[in-house]
Scaffold this motif. Structure first.
Motif, mmCIF file in Angstrom:
data_model
loop_
_atom_site.group_PDB
_atom_site.id
_atom_site.type_symbol
_atom_site.label_atom_id
_atom_site.label_comp_id
_atom_site.label_asym_id
_atom_site.label_seq_id
_atom_site.Cartn_x
_atom_site.Cartn_y
_atom_site.Cartn_z
ATOM 1 N N ILE A 136 -20.390 -15.002 17.545
ATOM 2 C CA ILE A 136 -20.480 -13.883 16.615
ATOM 3 C C ILE A 136 -21.466 -12.873 17.185
ATOM 4 O O ILE A 136 -22.631 -13.206 17.425
ATOM 5 N N ARG A 137 -21.022 -11.671 17.384
ATOM 6 C CA ARG A 137 -21.882 -10.616 17.921
ATOM 7 C C ARG A 137 -22.609 -9.934 16.769
ATOM 8 O O ARG A 137 -21.990 -9.400 15.851
ATOM 9 N N ALA A 138 -23.935 -9.969 16.805
ATOM 10 C CA ALA A 138 -24.778 -9.324 15.793
ATOM 11 C C ALA A 138 -25.772 -8.426 16.515
ATOM 12 O O ALA A 138 -26.867 -8.861 16.881
ATOM 13 N N GLY A 139 -25.366 -7.186 16.740
ATOM 14 C CA GLY A 139 -26.214 -6.270 17.480
ATOM 15 C C GLY A 139 -26.399 -6.737 18.899
ATOM 16 O O GLY A 139 -25.435 -6.920 19.646
ATOM 17 N N ALA A 140 -27.651 -6.957 19.292
ATOM 18 C CA ALA A 140 -27.952 -7.387 20.651
ATOM 19 C C ALA A 140 -28.024 -8.906 20.766
ATOM 20 O O ALA A 140 -28.509 -9.425 21.774
ATOM 21 N N PHE A 141 -27.539 -9.640 19.753
ATOM 22 C CA PHE A 141 -27.603 -11.092 19.776
ATOM 23 C C PHE A 141 -26.196 -11.673 19.714
ATOM 24 O O PHE A 141 -25.306 -11.123 19.058
ATOM 25 N N LEU A 142 -26.021 -12.822 20.378
ATOM 26 C CA LEU A 142 -24.787 -13.582 20.321
ATOM 27 C C LEU A 142 -25.088 -14.895 19.601
ATOM 28 O O LEU A 142 -25.915 -15.687 20.058
ATOM 29 N N ILE A 143 -24.424 -15.121 18.477
ATOM 30 C CA ILE A 143 -24.675 -16.274 17.625
ATOM 31 C C ILE A 143 -23.516 -17.247 17.766
ATOM 32 O O ILE A 143 -22.354 -16.859 17.635
ATOM 33 N N SER A 203 -30.206 -13.627 22.985
ATOM 34 C CA SER A 203 -30.296 -12.172 23.069
ATOM 35 C C SER A 203 -29.518 -11.661 24.271
ATOM 36 O O SER A 203 -29.301 -12.389 25.240
ATOM 37 N N ASP A 204 -29.123 -10.400 24.191
ATOM 38 C CA ASP A 204 -28.363 -9.770 25.277
ATOM 39 C C ASP A 204 -29.021 -8.441 25.624
ATOM 40 O O ASP A 204 -28.400 -7.383 25.578
ATOM 41 N N TRP A 205 -30.310 -8.511 25.952
ATOM 42 C CA TRP A 205 -31.077 -7.325 26.296
ATOM 43 C C TRP A 205 -31.102 -7.123 27.802
ATOM 44 O O TRP A 205 -30.979 -8.072 28.575
ATOM 45 N N GLU A 206 -31.285 -5.860 28.193
ATOM 46 C CA GLU A 206 -31.405 -5.563 29.620
ATOM 47 C C GLU A 206 -32.720 -6.101 30.174
ATOM 48 O O GLU A 206 -32.786 -6.548 31.313
ATOM 49 N N ARG A 207 -33.772 -6.074 29.361
ATOM 50 C CA ARG A 207 -35.070 -6.636 29.710
ATOM 51 C C ARG A 207 -35.514 -7.543 28.569
ATOM 52 O O ARG A 207 -35.096 -7.365 27.429
ATOM 53 N N HIS A 208 -36.332 -8.522 28.901
ATOM 54 C CA HIS A 208 -36.856 -9.487 27.942
ATOM 55 C C HIS A 208 -35.736 -10.414 27.448
ATOM 56 O O HIS A 208 -34.550 -10.172 27.708
ATOM 57 N N LEU A 259 -37.708 -22.119 19.597
ATOM 58 C CA LEU A 259 -37.617 -20.666 19.749
ATOM 59 C C LEU A 259 -38.359 -20.292 21.025
ATOM 60 O O LEU A 259 -39.564 -20.531 21.146
ATOM 61 N N SER A 260 -37.644 -19.727 21.982
ATOM 62 C CA SER A 260 -38.242 -19.378 23.274
ATOM 63 C C SER A 260 -38.087 -17.885 23.518
ATOM 64 O O SER A 260 -37.099 -17.270 23.109
ATOM 65 N N GLY A 261 -39.074 -17.323 24.188
ATOM 66 C CA GLY A 261 -39.045 -15.898 24.489
ATOM 67 C C GLY A 261 -39.560 -15.610 25.879
ATOM 68 O O GLY A 261 -40.319 -16.402 26.466
ATOM 69 N N ARG A 262 -39.112 -14.492 26.436
ATOM 70 C CA ARG A 262 -39.569 -14.036 27.752
ATOM 71 C C ARG A 262 -39.855 -12.552 27.688
ATOM 72 O O ARG A 262 -39.027 -11.765 27.240
ATOM 73 N N VAL A 263 -41.049 -12.173 28.118
ATOM 74 C CA VAL A 263 -41.455 -10.767 28.160
ATOM 75 C C VAL A 263 -41.569 -10.358 29.614
ATOM 76 O O VAL A 263 -42.375 -10.930 30.373
ATOM 77 N N ASP A 264 -40.770 -9.378 30.022
ATOM 78 C CA ASP A 264 -40.803 -8.877 31.396
ATOM 79 C C ASP A 264 -41.878 -7.808 31.497
ATOM 80 O O ASP A 264 -41.654 -6.639 31.193
ATOM 81 N N VAL A 265 -43.077 -8.215 31.910
ATOM 82 C CA VAL A 265 -44.196 -7.280 32.008
ATOM 83 C C VAL A 265 -43.918 -6.249 33.086
ATOM 84 O O VAL A 265 -44.067 -5.051 32.885
ATOM 85 N N THR A 266 -43.517 -6.701 34.254
ATOM 86 C CA THR A 266 -43.097 -5.824 35.342
ATOM 87 C C THR A 266 -41.794 -6.398 35.900
ATOM 88 O O THR A 266 -41.240 -7.361 35.372
ATOM 89 N N GLU A 267 -41.337 -5.805 36.995
ATOM 90 C CA GLU A 267 -40.110 -6.283 37.614
ATOM 91 C C GLU A 267 -40.248 -7.700 38.140
ATOM 92 O O GLU A 267 -39.260 -8.423 38.243
#
Length: 584
Positions: free
Chosen positions: A192-199, A250-255, A284-292
């Motif tokens: 199920i596509r909900a904005g930038a998330f795939l459920i 999530s389906d973000w270009e970054r993070h 619940l896991s997350g990744r923050v792309d501080v730089t490249e």
């Protein structure tokens, strides 16, 4: 003398009759003699014409093979080049084109394709002759390991989380990347596509029969670990099971932000005072792309579950169930230096066990089993090639119990609780071919008790996760997991466990798959007297028949056998189950 004078007079007359040229001109020799070429200063090249396709057309190269459509016109509408003088004119025109339209200039034309629109922003193979194209710099993602952490394992008696790994191996049978859907599979759930998330939710209900749900030995057992029989005998029972899962990515270009959750209950119909064996797990896991090349990784996790029946650390003869709880968090940073990547993680976990009541009314106090675990883990990897990345990893941990000493006689202060440990291993992430990929490591670990009367629990650590597709319809998987675990047995320094699982999945049809699996686990209770060892073998056969993208029929048959060095601790169990699964 007279002939020489006559020749000189002819030359003088020829020079006087020839007009002085305004500009210098060249000549070419043909079969018919010398012919002059139109002076460069007076030549005006024809303007390129716009075609119906939006591309510019120019006269074809001189000498090119073109078919005339009559009247001296080619199929493109240009004069067909001819030999000699006219062919030389065509070559001269091309040489006189603006240098910005030639290969190596500053326009989007390269490789002799003079007719391309200079404003067409397409990258050119073999050089950057085209217009500049602004592309975002790619983010280098340092993926976490698919291997388990030998020091972060839960104590014996705790159930495994049962959650899908946050990073799954690619499916070699379809060459599908982790977390992606095979577009060629008409029965694969789309989510199920909900904005930038795939459920991706799922729910499964099943009924089955278990001939030994309490995992009792054949001759019965009065209490776990007593070694005396004559107690409760194995009794089979039908059961029902309900399980649901939720996978959000999530389906973000970054993070990135991912969630995995699973909940399950099971009820035995013929077992008196049986509970629902609840299992709830979430991460619940997350990744923050501080730089490249720099990223921060986080994770929050938790679980509530009934203790695993048949485990030596799970007591029998209690009323109801023994509930175990776990909560933890991870915070880390990863950095890539060209081919070298470093990852540093810090982990905090807490494990507790609820108090239980025996069938005779007495109470079991489990406060002495509650402890906090702190771990620091450093991993370094070097990418030799995109298909080979060796790594080395070291981890340190400490386990602090709420009670400094275990309960005992008033005259005996009891055992000092807690331990410190380390683990080191080396391995590689590999892709031998596009059909074989995985990760494997070999190392050594040691967990030393704070009580000097106990020896350390130590041993070889073997971990791996490999997938292989020998054919388009068959997939072979192999996993290995090692762990240094705590035990509720106060006479034991710790537990070294190793678990190996192999499975073969074959698709009889595009919507029908059959999986055969076999597993072997050895749990060694270090420091115990007599030395305790439990070997558990599991074989099973699973099948899934997909009716469509959302519905599937499931079935399984499983046989479990435990063999122990402790008398009257062996048991066998057979389970058969049929179910219906709904997923999106």
């Amino acid at each position: 003398m007279s002939s020489r004078r006559a020749l000189l007079a002819v030359l003088l007359l020829s020079a006087t009759a020839a007009p002085a040229p305004a500009t210098a001109q060249s000549s070419t020799t043909t079969d018919q003699g010398v012919r002059p070429i139109t002076p460069a200063s007076s030549y005006q090249p024809p303007a390129p014409r716009q075609s119906t396709s939006g591309r510019l057309e120019v006269p074809p190269m001189g000498g090119a093979a073109t078919q005339s459509t009559g009247g001296g016109q080619s199929a493109t509408g240009w004069q067909t080049p001819k030999r000699g003088f006219e062919a030389e004119q065509q070559r001269e025109r091309l040489r006189r084109l603006d240098e910005s339209t030639l290969a190596g200039g500053q326009s989007s034309l390269a490789g002799g394709d003079y007719g391309v629109d200079p404003q067409e922003p397409e990258p050119l193979a073999g050089g950057d002759y085209g217009l500049p194209v602004n592309r975002p710099s790619p983010t280098v993602t340092i993926a976490p390991s698919v291997l388990g952490d030998p020091l972060a394992a839960a104590p014996r008696g705790f159930r495994s989380s049962g959650l899908p790994r946050l990073r799954r191996l690619p499916d070699p049978s379809t060459l599908t990347a982790p977390g992606q859907i095979d577009p060629s599979d008409p029965y694969a759930p789309l989510g199920i596509r909900a904005g930038a998330f795939l459920i991706r939710p799922s729910i499964e209900t099943a009924i089955g029969y278990d001939d030994n749900p309490d995992r009792l030995p054949k001759n019965g057992r009065t209490d776990a670990g007593t070694g005396t029989g004559g107690g409760s005998k194995p009794k089979g029972s039908a059961y029902s099971r309900l399980r649901s899962e939720l996978d959000v990515q999530s389906d973000w270009e970054r993070h990135a932000l991912d969630f995995r959750g699973a909940a399950e209950v099971r009820k035995d119909f013929q077992i008196k005072d049986s509970g629902y064996e609840p299992q709830v797990n979430a991460a619940l896991s997350g990744r923050v792309d501080v730089t490249e090349r720099t990223q921060i990784n986080t994770e929050l996790r938790g679980s509530v579950a009934a203790a695993r029946p048949g485990d030596p650390d799970t007591p029998t003869g209690i009323k109801g169930e023994e509930i175990t709880r776990n909560a933890g968090a991870t915070l880390g940073v990863a950095q890539r230096f060209n081919r070298l990547s470093l990852r540093l993680d810090g982990l905090v976990d807490r494990f507790t066990v609820d108090d239980t009541k025996n069938k005779d009314g007495t109470k079991n106090d489990n406060d002495y089993r509650a402890y906090n675990q702190y771990e620091v883990r450093l991993r370094g990897a070097y990418e030799v090639s995109p298909k080979l990345e060796p790594f080395a990893e070291i981890a340190l941990d400490t386990r602090d119990y709420d009670l400094r000493r275990a309960p005992g006689d008033p005259s005996d202060p009891g055992r000092k609780l807690g331990s410190n440990g380390w683990a080191a291993r080396g391995g590689t992430r590999f892709e031998l071919t596009r059909l074989v990929s995985g990760e494997a490591s070999l190392g050594y670990g040691k967990q030393t008790q704070k009580d000097p009367r106990f020896k350390a629990a130590e041993g070889l650590l073997i971990d791996g996760a490999v997938a292989w597709a020998p054919t388009a319809l068959t997939t072979v998987r192999f996993t290995a997991t090692s762990a240094l675990q705590e035990s509720s047995d106060l006479a034991t320094a710790g537990v070294l466990s190793r678990n190996f699982v192999a499975s073969v999945e074959h698709r009889l049809r595009r919507n029908w798959s059959v999986t055969a699996r076999a597993g072997y686990e050895r749990a060694e209770y270090k420091g115990s007297d007599p030395r305790a060892r439990y070997d558990t073998t599991t074989i099973g056969l699973d099948t899934e028949y997909r009716l469509n993208r959302s519905l599937a029929l499931t079935g399984s048959v499983e046989r479990i056998h435990q063999d122990s060095t402790i008398r009257n601790e062996d048991y066998t169990a057979s389970i058969i189950e049929f179910g219906l699964k709904f997923r999106r």
